[in-house]
Design a protein around this motif. Structure first.
Motif, PDB file in Angstrom:
ATOM      1  N   ILE A 129      14.315   4.898  -4.649  1.00  0.00           N
ATOM      2  CA  ILE A 129      15.232   4.099  -5.462  1.00  0.00           C
ATOM      3  C   ILE A 129      15.192   4.489  -6.935  1.00  0.00           C
ATOM      4  CG2 ILE A 129      15.426   2.126  -3.917  1.00  0.00           C
ATOM      5  CD1 ILE A 129      13.307   0.694  -5.615  1.00  0.00           C
ATOM      6  N   SER A 130      14.117   5.126  -7.379  1.00  0.00           N
ATOM      7  CA  SER A 130      14.085   5.611  -8.761  1.00  0.00           C
ATOM      8  C   SER A 130      12.987   6.645  -8.943  1.00  0.00           C
ATOM      9  CB  SER A 130      13.879   4.453  -9.743  1.00  0.00           C
ATOM     10  OG  SER A 130      12.595   3.906  -9.610  1.00  0.00           O
ATOM     11  N   GLY A 131      13.177   7.460  -9.967  1.00  0.00           N
ATOM     12  CA  GLY A 131      12.198   8.479 -10.326  1.00  0.00           C
ATOM     13  C   GLY A 131      12.558   9.844  -9.788  1.00  0.00           C
ATOM     14  N   ASP A 132      11.942  10.844 -10.391  1.00  0.00           N
ATOM     15  CA  ASP A 132      12.057  12.227  -9.941  1.00  0.00           C
ATOM     16  C   ASP A 132      10.727  12.632  -9.341  1.00  0.00           C
ATOM     17  OD1 ASP A 132      14.709  12.625 -10.913  1.00  0.00           O
ATOM     18  OD2 ASP A 132      13.887  12.794 -12.942  1.00  0.00           O
ATOM     19  N   LEU A 133      10.780  13.363  -8.241  1.00  0.00           N
ATOM     20  CA  LEU A 133       9.543  13.764  -7.563  1.00  0.00           C
ATOM     21  C   LEU A 133       8.650  14.582  -8.488  1.00  0.00           C
ATOM     22  CD1 LEU A 133      10.866  14.878  -4.074  1.00  0.00           C
ATOM     23  CD2 LEU A 133       9.541  12.841  -4.594  1.00  0.00           C
ATOM     24  N   VAL A 134       7.443  14.093  -8.691  1.00  0.00           N
ATOM     25  CA  VAL A 134       6.423  14.796  -9.456  1.00  0.00           C
ATOM     26  C   VAL A 134       5.162  14.809  -8.601  1.00  0.00           C
ATOM     27  CG1 VAL A 134       5.006  14.777 -11.540  1.00  0.00           C
ATOM     28  CG2 VAL A 134       7.381  13.980 -11.657  1.00  0.00           C
ATOM     29  N   ALA A 177       0.827  -1.210   0.000  1.00  0.00           N
ATOM     30  CA  ALA A 177       0.000   0.000   0.000  1.00  0.00           C
ATOM     31  C   ALA A 177       0.859   1.255   0.000  1.00  0.00           C
ATOM     32  CB  ALA A 177      -0.937  -0.001   1.204  1.00  0.00           C
ATOM     33  N   ILE A 178       1.907   1.294   0.823  1.00  0.00           N
ATOM     34  CA  ILE A 178       2.720   2.511   0.871  1.00  0.00           C
ATOM     35  C   ILE A 178       3.506   2.687  -0.427  1.00  0.00           C
ATOM     36  CG2 ILE A 178       4.759   1.562   2.075  1.00  0.00           C
ATOM     37  CD1 ILE A 178       3.137   5.058   2.474  1.00  0.00           C
ATOM     38  N   LYS A 179       3.980   1.610  -1.018  1.00  0.00           N
ATOM     39  CA  LYS A 179       4.655   1.723  -2.318  1.00  0.00           C
ATOM     40  C   LYS A 179       3.702   2.271  -3.378  1.00  0.00           C
ATOM     41  CE  LYS A 179       8.005  -1.995  -1.669  1.00  0.00           C
ATOM     42  NZ  LYS A 179       8.429  -3.326  -2.148  1.00  0.00           N
ATOM     43  N   ARG A 180       2.460   1.759  -3.400  1.00  0.00           N
ATOM     44  CA  ARG A 180       1.463   2.217  -4.362  1.00  0.00           C
ATOM     45  C   ARG A 180       1.109   3.683  -4.132  1.00  0.00           C
ATOM     46  NH1 ARG A 180      -3.362   3.097  -3.355  1.00  0.00           N
ATOM     47  NH2 ARG A 180      -3.491   1.693  -1.554  1.00  0.00           N
ATOM     48  N   GLU A 181       0.851   4.052  -2.884  1.00  0.00           N
ATOM     49  CA  GLU A 181       0.472   5.434  -2.568  1.00  0.00           C
ATOM     50  C   GLU A 181       1.577   6.424  -2.958  1.00  0.00           C
ATOM     51  OE1 GLU A 181      -2.197   7.053  -1.478  1.00  0.00           O
ATOM     52  OE2 GLU A 181      -3.491   5.320  -1.173  1.00  0.00           O
ATOM     53  N   ILE A 204       7.377   8.245  -7.740  1.00  0.00           N
ATOM     54  CA  ILE A 204       8.694   7.677  -7.447  1.00  0.00           C
ATOM     55  C   ILE A 204       8.538   6.254  -6.939  1.00  0.00           C
ATOM     56  CG2 ILE A 204       9.890   9.862  -6.963  1.00  0.00           C
ATOM     57  CD1 ILE A 204       9.401   9.325  -3.959  1.00  0.00           C
ATOM     58  N   GLU A 205       9.609   5.479  -7.058  1.00  0.00           N
ATOM     59  CA  GLU A 205       9.658   4.128  -6.509  1.00  0.00           C
ATOM     60  C   GLU A 205      10.451   4.190  -5.207  1.00  0.00           C
ATOM     61  OE1 GLU A 205       8.225   1.467  -7.958  1.00  0.00           O
ATOM     62  OE2 GLU A 205       7.629   2.538  -9.781  1.00  0.00           O
ATOM     63  N   ILE A 206       9.976   3.456  -4.194  1.00  0.00           N
ATOM     64  CA  ILE A 206      10.688   3.427  -2.915  1.00  0.00           C
ATOM     65  C   ILE A 206      10.981   1.987  -2.521  1.00  0.00           C
ATOM     66  CG2 ILE A 206       9.718   5.582  -2.043  1.00  0.00           C
ATOM     67  CD1 ILE A 206       7.773   3.844  -0.328  1.00  0.00           C
TER      68      ILE A 206
END
Length: 127
Positions: free
Chosen positions: A96-101, A55-59, A66-68
């Motif tokens: 771990i990946s992505g730029d904050l959007v 759930a927290i990864k999806r949210e 971003i991926e965490i």
């Protein structure tokens, strides 16, 4: 459908949140919801049959694109409000990946705070 139980006029809500730190772990990410005057931790609802970590990864993906990686459970916060009980798992996480959007929120800020101090109930951050 999120997990919530209702009994008369009272609800029991299951939620998740996370503390996400910058690379040197000197700042924590908080965001501002458009219709609210305060900042909060990333997170949200747990769907039916969904594990808290999923759930927290999806949210976070939905809110910030971003991926965490979820490092560990900090604590489960239990709090009684007048019309509902909140049960919220709060995790440490690392990007771990992505730029904050910002996909769902008005603003996000890196707030200066030491990792050993948990942040809750901040009304408004200084500029």
């Amino acid at each position: 459908m999120d997990v919530r139980y209702t009994n008369d006029d009272y609800q029991f809500l299951l939620r998740v949140s996370t503390l996400i730190f910058n690379e040197d772990e000197s700042k924590v990410l908080l965001f501002n919801v458009t219709d609210r005057s305060f900042y909060m931790l990333p997170g949200g609802k747990i769907n039916e049959l969904e594990e808290s970590i999923d759930a927290i990864k999806r949210e976070v993906k939905e809110e910030l694109d971003i991926e965490i990686v979820v490092e560990e459970l900090i604590d489960t916060i239990e709090y009684d409000y007048p019309t509902f009980h909140l049960s919220m798992d709060c995790f440490w996480a690392e990007i771990i990946s992505g730029d904050l959007v910002l996909t769902e929120h008005e603003a996000a800020k890196w707030f200066l705070e030491h990792r050993d101090r948990v942040i809750f109930g901040i009304e408004k951050l200084p500029e």
